[in-house]
Write an enzyme that holds these catalytic residues in place. Structure first.
Site, PDB file in Angstrom:
ATOM      1  CG  ASN A   6      59.393  43.795  56.735  1.00  0.00           C
ATOM      2  OD1 ASN A   6      58.593  43.331  57.569  1.00  0.00           O
ATOM      3  ND2 ASN A   6      59.173  43.468  55.667  1.00  0.00           N
ATOM      4  CB  ILE A   7      56.642  49.724  57.101  1.00  0.00           C
ATOM      5  CG1 ILE A   7      57.034  49.775  58.543  1.00  0.00           C
ATOM      6  CG2 ILE A   7      55.669  50.557  56.574  1.00  0.00           C
ATOM      7  CD1 ILE A   7      56.770  50.872  59.003  1.00  0.00           C
ATOM      8  CD  GLU A   8      56.743  44.626  51.249  1.00  0.00           C
ATOM      9  OE1 GLU A   8      57.948  43.836  51.668  1.00  0.00           O
ATOM     10  OE2 GLU A   8      55.640  45.014  50.854  1.00  0.00           O
ATOM     11  CB  CYS A  20      64.602  46.825  57.024  1.00  0.00           C
ATOM     12  SG  CYS A  20      65.252  47.384  55.071  1.00  0.00           S
ATOM     13  CD  GLU A  52      67.069  44.328  60.226  1.00  0.00           C
ATOM     14  OE1 GLU A  52      67.545  43.161  60.295  1.00  0.00           O
ATOM     15  OE2 GLU A  52      66.195  44.833  59.128  1.00  0.00           O
ATOM     16  CB  CYS A  95      69.203  43.658  53.524  1.00  0.00           C
ATOM     17  SG  CYS A  95      69.247  45.701  54.031  1.00  0.00           S
ATOM     18  CB  CYS A 152      69.566  47.116  57.515  1.00  0.00           C
ATOM     19  SG  CYS A 152      68.082  47.225  57.887  1.00  0.00           S
TER      20      CYS A 152
END
Length: 130
Positions: A41-43, A52, A54, A85, A88
């Site tokens: 995941n990359i915010e 996310c 995935e 989620c 995803c």
């Protein structure tokens, strides 16, 4: 192969960028070409925007030329079992058959396995991808 998939997801989780949620997630896909594609995941600052694990793994798979998902492993550092989620689940379903395996992992390995159609029983259907 399942152990390799788990290890790839766990390794990907260590590369996440989650400074806002502090919730690292890793995912790894076994694709139809026999290769494993991983993602974390990359915010971004405009949290909850970002993507996310995935989604990252699917992007790597598509960019490498693979077409279909056979299996997926998902792991989160702070949750015993972390299913994908809702968004995803639909993204995975876009590239997976109903019988594709979704492995939910903890720090030690795979703890629960579901079929794609169990994870998303009423997902949108597409005729674009067979």
């Amino acid at each position: 192969m399942s152990r390799e998939l788990f290890e790839a997801a766990r390794a990907a989780m260590t590369k996440c960028h989650a400074p806002y949620s502090k919730f690292p997630v890793g995912a790894a896909i076994l694709a139809d070409d026999g290769n494993i594609y991983a993602g974390a995941n990359i915010e971004v600052l405009s949290f909850p925007e970002g993507w996310c694990a995935e989604t990252t793994a699917i992007g790597h798979m598509v960019m490498a030329g693979a077409k279909r998902i056979r299996e997926v492993a998902v792991i989160a550092e702070k949750l015993e079992l972390c299913p994908p989620c809702g968004g995803c689940r639909q993204r995975l379903a876009e590239f997976a058959n109903a019988d594709a395996l979704i492995h939910l992992c903890d720090a030690d390995g795979i703890r629960k396995t579901l079929r794609m159609d169990e994870l998303l029983p009423h997902g949108f259907k597409t005729e674009v991808i067979g």
